[in-house]
Structures are given as C-alpha cells and as structure tokens.
Scaffold this motif. Structure first.
Motif, mmCIF file in Angstrom:
data_model
loop_
_atom_site.group_PDB
_atom_site.id
_atom_site.type_symbol
_atom_site.label_atom_id
_atom_site.label_comp_id
_atom_site.label_asym_id
_atom_site.label_seq_id
_atom_site.Cartn_x
_atom_site.Cartn_y
_atom_site.Cartn_z
ATOM 1 N N GLY A 17 0.191 -15.671 9.622
ATOM 2 C CA GLY A 17 -0.870 -14.905 8.970
ATOM 3 C C GLY A 17 -0.638 -13.413 9.083
ATOM 4 N N LEU A 18 -0.290 -12.959 10.276
ATOM 5 C CA LEU A 18 -0.078 -11.524 10.472
ATOM 6 C C LEU A 18 1.124 -11.034 9.676
ATOM 7 C CD1 LEU A 18 -0.770 -10.973 14.282
ATOM 8 C CD2 LEU A 18 -2.127 -10.197 12.326
ATOM 9 N N ASP A 19 2.194 -11.822 9.727
ATOM 10 C CA ASP A 19 3.420 -11.439 9.056
ATOM 11 C C ASP A 19 3.211 -11.377 7.537
ATOM 12 O OD1 ASP A 19 6.000 -10.692 9.163
ATOM 13 O OD2 ASP A 19 6.834 -12.715 9.267
ATOM 14 N N LEU A 20 2.513 -12.379 7.027
ATOM 15 C CA LEU A 20 2.287 -12.468 5.592
ATOM 16 C C LEU A 20 1.338 -11.371 5.117
ATOM 17 C CD1 LEU A 20 2.940 -14.293 3.190
ATOM 18 C CD2 LEU A 20 0.865 -15.559 3.747
ATOM 19 N N ALA A 21 0.260 -11.162 5.875
ATOM 20 C CA ALA A 21 -0.713 -10.141 5.475
ATOM 21 C C ALA A 21 -0.067 -8.761 5.486
ATOM 22 C CB ALA A 21 -1.931 -10.177 6.386
ATOM 23 N N ALA A 22 0.977 -8.610 6.271
ATOM 24 C CA ALA A 22 1.676 -7.335 6.291
ATOM 25 C C ALA A 22 2.691 -7.207 5.153
ATOM 26 C CB ALA A 22 2.381 -7.152 7.637
ATOM 27 N N ASN A 23 3.286 -8.311 4.715
ATOM 28 C CA ASN A 23 4.460 -8.225 3.839
ATOM 29 C C ASN A 23 4.349 -8.836 2.455
ATOM 30 O OD1 ASN A 23 6.396 -6.926 5.669
ATOM 31 N ND2 ASN A 23 6.009 -8.731 6.919
ATOM 32 N N ALA A 24 3.290 -9.576 2.173
ATOM 33 C CA ALA A 24 3.224 -10.281 0.884
ATOM 34 C C ALA A 24 3.107 -9.306 -0.278
ATOM 35 C CB ALA A 24 2.046 -11.239 0.889
ATOM 36 N N ARG A 25 3.481 -9.776 -1.474
ATOM 37 C CA ARG A 25 3.451 -8.945 -2.682
ATOM 38 C C ARG A 25 2.187 -9.170 -3.509
ATOM 39 N NH1 ARG A 25 7.692 -8.355 -0.020
ATOM 40 N NH2 ARG A 25 9.583 -7.457 -0.903
ATOM 41 N N CYS A 26 1.252 -9.913 -2.948
ATOM 42 C CA CYS A 26 -0.027 -10.136 -3.641
ATOM 43 C C CYS A 26 -1.098 -10.280 -2.549
ATOM 44 C CB CYS A 26 0.044 -11.401 -4.508
ATOM 45 S SG CYS A 26 0.180 -12.913 -3.571
ATOM 46 N N PRO A 27 -2.377 -10.270 -2.915
ATOM 47 C CA PRO A 27 -3.402 -10.445 -1.883
ATOM 48 C C PRO A 27 -3.238 -11.755 -1.108
ATOM 49 C CG PRO A 27 -4.386 -9.639 -3.910
ATOM 50 C CD PRO A 27 -2.956 -9.991 -4.235
ATOM 51 N N VAL A 28 -3.600 -11.721 0.162
ATOM 52 C CA VAL A 28 -3.485 -12.880 1.050
ATOM 53 C C VAL A 28 -4.888 -13.258 1.515
ATOM 54 C CG1 VAL A 28 -2.578 -13.701 3.265
ATOM 55 C CG2 VAL A 28 -1.203 -12.163 1.840
ATOM 56 N N ILE A 29 -5.231 -14.540 1.402
ATOM 57 C CA ILE A 29 -6.525 -15.001 1.898
ATOM 58 C C ILE A 29 -6.284 -15.818 3.154
ATOM 59 C CG2 ILE A 29 -8.677 -16.222 1.339
ATOM 60 C CD1 ILE A 29 -7.934 -14.088 -0.759
ATOM 61 N N VAL A 30 -6.959 -15.440 4.238
ATOM 62 C CA VAL A 30 -6.825 -16.169 5.498
ATOM 63 C C VAL A 30 -8.143 -16.892 5.770
ATOM 64 C CG1 VAL A 30 -6.315 -15.976 7.964
ATOM 65 C CG2 VAL A 30 -5.250 -14.380 6.347
ATOM 66 N N VAL A 31 -8.078 -18.216 5.885
ATOM 67 C CA VAL A 31 -9.290 -18.992 6.171
ATOM 68 C C VAL A 31 -9.175 -19.611 7.560
ATOM 69 C CG1 VAL A 31 -9.679 -19.514 3.731
ATOM 70 C CG2 VAL A 31 -8.446 -21.141 5.148
ATOM 71 N N ARG A 32 -10.316 -19.823 8.192
ATOM 72 C CA ARG A 32 -10.318 -20.440 9.522
ATOM 73 C C ARG A 32 -10.853 -21.851 9.434
ATOM 74 N NH1 ARG A 32 -13.089 -16.390 13.615
ATOM 75 N NH2 ARG A 32 -13.410 -18.379 14.660
ATOM 76 N N PRO A 33 -10.276 -22.759 10.239
ATOM 77 C CA PRO A 33 -10.654 -24.165 10.134
ATOM 78 C C PRO A 33 -12.098 -24.420 10.508
ATOM 79 C CG PRO A 33 -9.244 -23.804 12.048
ATOM 80 C CD PRO A 33 -9.231 -22.537 11.254
ATOM 81 N N ASP A 34 -12.618 -23.649 11.455
ATOM 82 C CA ASP A 34 -13.982 -23.873 11.927
ATOM 83 C C ASP A 34 -15.007 -23.203 11.023
ATOM 84 O OD1 ASP A 34 -12.678 -21.555 12.752
ATOM 85 O OD2 ASP A 34 -14.003 -21.238 14.449
ATOM 86 N N LEU A 35 -14.547 -22.260 10.209
ATOM 87 C CA LEU A 35 -15.481 -21.465 9.412
ATOM 88 C C LEU A 35 -15.006 -21.419 7.972
ATOM 89 C CD1 LEU A 35 -15.489 -18.620 12.022
ATOM 90 C CD2 LEU A 35 -17.479 -20.042 11.557
#
Ligand SMILES: Nc1ncnc2c1ncn2[C@@H]1O[C@H](COP(=O)(O)OP(=O)(O)OP(=O)(O)O)[C@@H](O)[C@H]1O
Ligand SMILES: [Mg+2]
Length: 260
Positions: free
Chosen positions: A111-129
């Motif tokens: 998640g951290l690596d992708l949110a730093a390097n992706a070429r489009c918006p990144v959505i991070v979801v949590r399993p509990d929420l």
C-alpha cells in the motif's frame, strides 16, 4: 472497450476481498471493466495463484454479473506489478494489508509503495472497515497540485454516489507558511462545480482535524504529497498518518499521477 479499467490487487486475503467489493461497485458506477492482478514472487505457488484468481473472478461475477472482468498473474513484487498496471488504469484498488505483513501495522508495504509510485489514484480499503455507511467525501486541500487532483477525484466520486462533500484546509498552529485564504479555497472548489461543498478552514494539526472531520466519511481523498516535505520524499506525513488511522477507504493521489 476504450475506457481505462479499474485495477484491483488480489492476494486471497480478507482485505483483498473488501477491495474487490469496492472496485466492483466502482466499475459498475463508472461503466468500465475490472482487471484483477495477482502478483507473486515465487513460481512454486502457481496453483495457489490460480486459486486466488478463480475465487476473485467468482466473487466479482456474483456481485455484478454485468461488469466485464479479466485477471492476470504477474511475477515479482506486488507493488511492482501494480505500479505497472497503474500506467493504463483509471484507479488501482488494494486492501490495506495482505497476508504476510507485520502484526500491528495497519497498512502493508504494498500500500505504501503503491500510493507513493502509482500513475493513477490509489484506493486503500481496510478489511474491518468497508465504509459503505458514511455519508460524505472528505478532501484534504493544501494548495498543492496533488490536492487539486484530490478535489477532482473527490468531487467526481461524490457526484456519482450522491454524497455530500467536505473540503478541509487546516493551518498548522504557529505558522503562516502556505496559508490558504478563504477566497483561494472557495475558488478551487467552485471552479470545479463544487458549489454545494462544505468548506472548512481550521487551525491545528492537519491530520488530526482530517481524521476527526472524517468520522462520517465514505471516502477520504488526499495527495500523496503536499506543499511541504523535501523533494525526494514520496509520501508526506499527513498522507501517511491519515492512511494509518482512517476508518473508511482512503484515495491517495500519487505525485506520478498528477498531470505534468
Ligand atoms: N494543512 C492541510 N490541510 C488539509 N489537507 C492537507 C494539509 N496538508 C496536507 N494535506 C493533504 O495531504 C496531502 C499530503 O500532504 P502532506 O502534508 O502529507 O505531504 P508534504 O506536505 O509533502 O510533506 P510534510 O507536510 O509531511 O512535510 C496533500 O496533498 C493534501 O491532500
Ligand atoms: Mg504538508
């Protein structure tokens, strides 16, 4: 289909199941297709990889039979495969943590690596929420180009899902550096058609205010970087803190996704 797909990173974890659910709903809303990407370092687990993919395809088809979906398996580190997929994607959606991550960490390295390097918006979801219940989109604005993109992404999402919008510009206490004026905030939001948005100017710690003002959020949208920090840094402190503590999905706009 000439529209860009929504990419989902899958690894068979509970968080990835929530990511698939979020991404499938979003693909239906945007009338685009889904691409499931499973990346693994070892070829020894090829039959497990096939299982993960089959299970995910079945999940998508049972949720939204009309959404077109395909899947592929990438050899290598998950974030490398997903960054590659992001170059042609509309969005990349991932679970906040996978299977083999450190206990106690709310967000995994992918998640951290992708949110730093992706070429489009990144959505991070949590399993509990899963965050299906919130009523508004909260956007953090600091005047940076990434936060301008966050306004675009957040207003578009709110419009399609019929949600209220709250834009927060927090001024750290004890400094006038980078202060956003009421007029600047209003102009940034209104020129994007966000006339109904609630605009909040407040003094204090930005991450604390953003988290507090997101209690009822369906989605929080932030840039990976803001106006501060130093040039080599990929994720700013506000973005990292909110990602770690948010109680709903977080959309991060990576520097590499900001036009130019
Ligand atoms: N003062 C703020 N008020 C509201 N949102 C903010 C504020 N500061 C940052 N944000 C949001 O968080 C995103 C990331 O900015 P962040 O502050 O984490 O990075 P940075 O400024 O590059 O580094 P740092 O501030 O840690 O030195 C911004 O794009 C914006 O969406
Ligand atoms: Mg900052």
């Amino acid at each position: 289909m000439n529209q860009r797909p929504i990419v989902v990173g899958i690894d068979g974890s509970p968080a990835a199941e929530v990511a698939i659910r979020w991404a499938t709903a979003e693909a239906a809303s945007r009338k685009t297709h889904l691409q499931l990407v499973h990346a693994g370092e070892s070829t020894a687990s090829a039959s497990r990889a096939a299982d993960v993919v089959d299970h995910a395809l079945a999940q998508v088809r049972s949720l939204e039979p009309t959404v077109e979906v395909d899947a592929w398996i990438e050899h290598g580190a998950p974030s490398t495969g997903l960054v590659k997929a992001s170059t042609t994607a509309e969005l990349v959606v991932i679970g906040s943590r996978g299977l083999g991550v450190m206990v106690g960490s709310l967000i995994g390295a992918t998640g951290l690596d992708l949110a730093a390097n992706a070429r489009c918006p990144v959505i991070v979801v949590r399993p509990d929420l899963a965050g299906d219940s919130g009523t508004r989109v909260v956007i953090g604005y600091d005047g940076s180009s990434a936060s301008e993109s966050a306004l675009d992404v957040g207003l578009d999402y709110a419009h399609r899902h019929d949600l209220a919008v709250r834009v927060v510009a927090a001024q750290p206490a004890g400094t006038e550096l980078h202060r956003i004026t009421d007029a600047e905030l209003q102009d940034a939001v209104h020129r994007r058609g966000g006339h109904g948005a609630e605009l909040i100017q407040i003094t204090g710690h930005p991450a604390e205010h953003l988290l507090r003002l997101s209690a009822d959020a369906r989605l929080i949208v932030l840039g990976a970087r803001g106006r501060g920090g130093f040039s080599g840094m990929l994720m700013g402190s506000i973005a990292q803190t909110v990602l770690q503590h948010a109680s709903c999905p977080v959309a991060i706009i990576p520097a590499a996704a900001v036009g130019g």
